[in-house]
Design a protein around this motif. Sequence first.
Motif, mmCIF file in Angstrom:
data_model
loop_
_atom_site.group_PDB
_atom_site.id
_atom_site.type_symbol
_atom_site.label_atom_id
_atom_site.label_comp_id
_atom_site.label_asym_id
_atom_site.label_seq_id
_atom_site.Cartn_x
_atom_site.Cartn_y
_atom_site.Cartn_z
ATOM 1 N N ILE A 129 114.561 8.520 33.166
ATOM 2 C CA ILE A 129 115.314 9.555 32.459
ATOM 3 C C ILE A 129 116.188 10.383 33.387
ATOM 4 O O ILE A 129 117.237 10.905 32.981
ATOM 5 N N ARG A 130 115.800 10.510 34.672
ATOM 6 C CA ARG A 130 116.586 11.323 35.593
ATOM 7 C C ARG A 130 117.864 10.617 36.071
ATOM 8 O O ARG A 130 118.790 11.275 36.522
ATOM 9 N N GLN A 131 117.911 9.290 35.973
ATOM 10 C CA GLN A 131 119.010 8.557 36.581
ATOM 11 C C GLN A 131 119.993 7.945 35.602
ATOM 12 O O GLN A 131 121.108 7.584 35.979
ATOM 13 N N GLY A 154 131.301 -0.026 32.533
ATOM 14 C CA GLY A 154 130.990 -0.786 33.736
ATOM 15 C C GLY A 154 130.232 0.051 34.760
ATOM 16 O O GLY A 154 130.703 1.108 35.171
ATOM 17 N N GLY A 155 129.052 -0.440 35.176
ATOM 18 C CA GLY A 155 128.268 0.251 36.194
ATOM 19 C C GLY A 155 127.398 1.377 35.686
ATOM 20 O O GLY A 155 126.570 1.908 36.440
ATOM 21 N N LYS A 156 127.555 1.777 34.418
ATOM 22 C CA LYS A 156 126.738 2.863 33.880
ATOM 23 C C LYS A 156 125.292 2.379 33.668
ATOM 24 O O LYS A 156 125.052 1.236 33.300
ATOM 25 N N GLN A 157 124.356 3.286 33.902
ATOM 26 C CA GLN A 157 122.949 2.996 33.646
ATOM 27 C C GLN A 157 122.595 3.503 32.244
ATOM 28 O O GLN A 157 122.759 4.687 31.947
ATOM 29 N N VAL A 158 122.120 2.596 31.399
ATOM 30 C CA VAL A 158 121.854 2.900 29.994
ATOM 31 C C VAL A 158 120.414 2.537 29.668
ATOM 32 O O VAL A 158 119.927 1.478 30.074
ATOM 33 N N VAL A 159 119.738 3.394 28.925
ATOM 34 C CA VAL A 159 118.412 3.059 28.429
ATOM 35 C C VAL A 159 118.487 2.970 26.905
ATOM 36 O O VAL A 159 118.997 3.877 26.239
ATOM 37 N N VAL A 160 118.038 1.835 26.366
ATOM 38 C CA VAL A 160 118.015 1.593 24.925
ATOM 39 C C VAL A 160 116.554 1.666 24.479
ATOM 40 O O VAL A 160 115.714 0.868 24.926
ATOM 41 N N TYR A 211 112.233 15.470 28.070
ATOM 42 C CA TYR A 211 113.110 14.458 28.655
ATOM 43 C C TYR A 211 114.518 15.000 28.858
ATOM 44 O O TYR A 211 115.169 14.730 29.879
ATOM 45 N N MET A 212 115.004 15.758 27.886
ATOM 46 C CA MET A 212 116.370 16.279 27.985
ATOM 47 C C MET A 212 116.490 17.311 29.107
ATOM 48 O O MET A 212 117.552 17.447 29.722
ATOM 49 N N ASP A 213 115.408 18.030 29.391
ATOM 50 C CA ASP A 213 115.415 18.973 30.518
ATOM 51 C C ASP A 213 115.588 18.246 31.850
ATOM 52 O O ASP A 213 116.121 18.806 32.811
ATOM 53 N N ARG A 214 115.143 17.008 31.916
ATOM 54 C CA ARG A 214 115.182 16.254 33.162
ATOM 55 C C ARG A 214 116.400 15.356 33.290
ATOM 56 O O ARG A 214 116.595 14.712 34.321
ATOM 57 N N MET A 215 117.218 15.282 32.252
ATOM 58 C CA MET A 215 118.405 14.417 32.303
ATOM 59 C C MET A 215 119.407 14.913 33.333
ATOM 60 O O MET A 215 119.480 16.099 33.620
ATOM 61 N N LYS A 216 120.220 13.992 33.822
ATOM 62 C CA LYS A 216 121.255 14.352 34.779
ATOM 63 C C LYS A 216 122.410 15.036 34.068
ATOM 64 O O LYS A 216 122.570 14.923 32.837
#
Length: 619
Positions: free
Chosen positions: A453-455, A399-405, A473-478
């Motif tokens: 990718i940052r959020q 719930g409330g999580k931001q997910v990218v598929v 992309y992984m370098d910029r992940m939270k």
Amino acid sequence: MMLCSQRHSAVRIRSCVASLRIGKSPVRIAAMSVQTVAAKMAEVELKDVAGKDPSPAISPLTPKVEEKKSENNSSTSAAAAGEPSPVVASPSPVKMPQVSAMKRPDPQQNGGEAFVNCDGTVAEAPRMKKIQFADQKQEFNKRPTKISRRSLSRSISQSSTDSYSSAASYTDSSDDETSPRDKQQKNSKGCGDFCIKNIKQTDFGRREIEIAEQEMPALMALRKRAQGEKPLAGAKIVGCTHITAQTAVLMETLSALGAQCRWAACNIYSTQNEVAAALAEGGFSVFAWKGESEDDFWWCIDRCVNVEGWQPNMILDDGGDLTHWIYKKYPNMFKKIKGIVEESVTGVHRLYQLSKAGKLCVPAMNVNDSVTKQKFDNLYCCRESILDGLKRTTDVMFGGKQVVVCGYGEVGKGCSAALKAMGSIVYVTEIDPICALQACMDGFRLVKLNEVIRQVDIVITCTGNKNVVVREYMDRMKNGCIVCNMGHSNTEIDVASLRTPELTWERVRSQVDHVIWPDGKRIVLLAEGRLLNLSCSTVPTFVLSITATTQALALIELYNAPEGRYKQDVYLLPKKMDEYVASLHLPTFDAHLTELSDEQAKYLGLNKNGPFKPNYYRY
């Protein structure tokens, strides 16, 4: 002066005793100093001091408190150890913490103590309730650190060798770290043509297979209907798929239809060890175990293929690794194959490449793009198993999580729908404008990966492509971002780029790794970028029944097809066969199909028995 001092000491003791009384019961005095007690009390003999251990009872529920090692409290330490020590009487009354009515008596801790009545007389302490205080020194009960247990895998695995697993299978944990390649194992019939983790897990595996059979009605019906005809008599099938309870039902069905089978795993984490044991006990040549190395993986495939006096004539593949191995290492064997059945997008892509280059010398059936595979296994299976895999590995709240598929094919559709239903904020990336429009119409925001990718909290790949999530992309992940793959191949996430000296890998639990950056940021990588649901959780057996039945019918079709029907190319499963697979599963729901009248069939230009849709129809 001495007599006066003694009288004053006695008065102070009586005052202290009176203040320590609870109700009408006297309170015991744990230690008394000879120097501070009145002369007549010095003559009282405390009984059984040496016979009992006066230390307080240990409760595992009370927090452990470190004992101060200073000279100021040395007497307290001595008292806690059950040794007499000199104590200077204080003129101020001692405060007693409130006693809980729920305290239980400790019959082993009563001996050797005395109490003082209000009249100053001293008597031996009766058996009384022992009071536990939080500031007493504690030692927790020792518990075993290694627990061998069998997790109940319905399918998949992960189990794995511990409670979090795979996988997949939830297989028996074992302290034996010896590689199965170094073991000499035989089943009860004396046969040793297999290589698995532990043949002793046979009974567990057989029960898993029996459970799966109840949810695979079509395969069981096919086994019953075609067993007398033996349509696969003479077929020698070499397979490379996930070795789970559902695959075992398929293998035993193929055997019942007359085929001989040799099998390896297409994923190093998805094998259910107990199921592999049950298959080996049943006479199948199985070469697989959970947690294989890359070298083990190819060794197992080679053992399946390279056996004296046994020439395979059919291939059942998932990912194309087996087909590629035979094509490269045993080209003469490859030319004698009658047909290939492939069920994954990665393997189908490889077959089309061979066909385009004119190197595919055998007919192949593309099961991945059949309706029964695309619309059921890819969609409904992933819709349920994505949540299962993430929960088992990370215990994440959706719930409330931001997910990218990444990808909105059937797998992406299933994952996105499940996460949206759980309250997640879902973004979708897509290259195909048609799939992209479907995502927008389904209420998902279409983005490029670098825009979010940052959020995002979770990244899921479902494309079947390579380098979808790269190091940039992984370098910029939270910090704490979860990264996983729902496509077949492990190429979608660039895991190799994470194996550098400046990054630290930390194993959290089975199939869960923290990859830590120099500044302390970490991402959570699941199954090292391999298929999440079959590596870390389970998949619905009923859906796999649809796919397995499709595979069995494809093998029967290719093996029994007259010469010339299929050329050296890649084919889709005939529409009539798709409909037959679906019809075998309808009785489970007590479903009743409507039949066309002769007039209606004529009006539509259809056969009353199907097929009911043209090949170009999109369901």
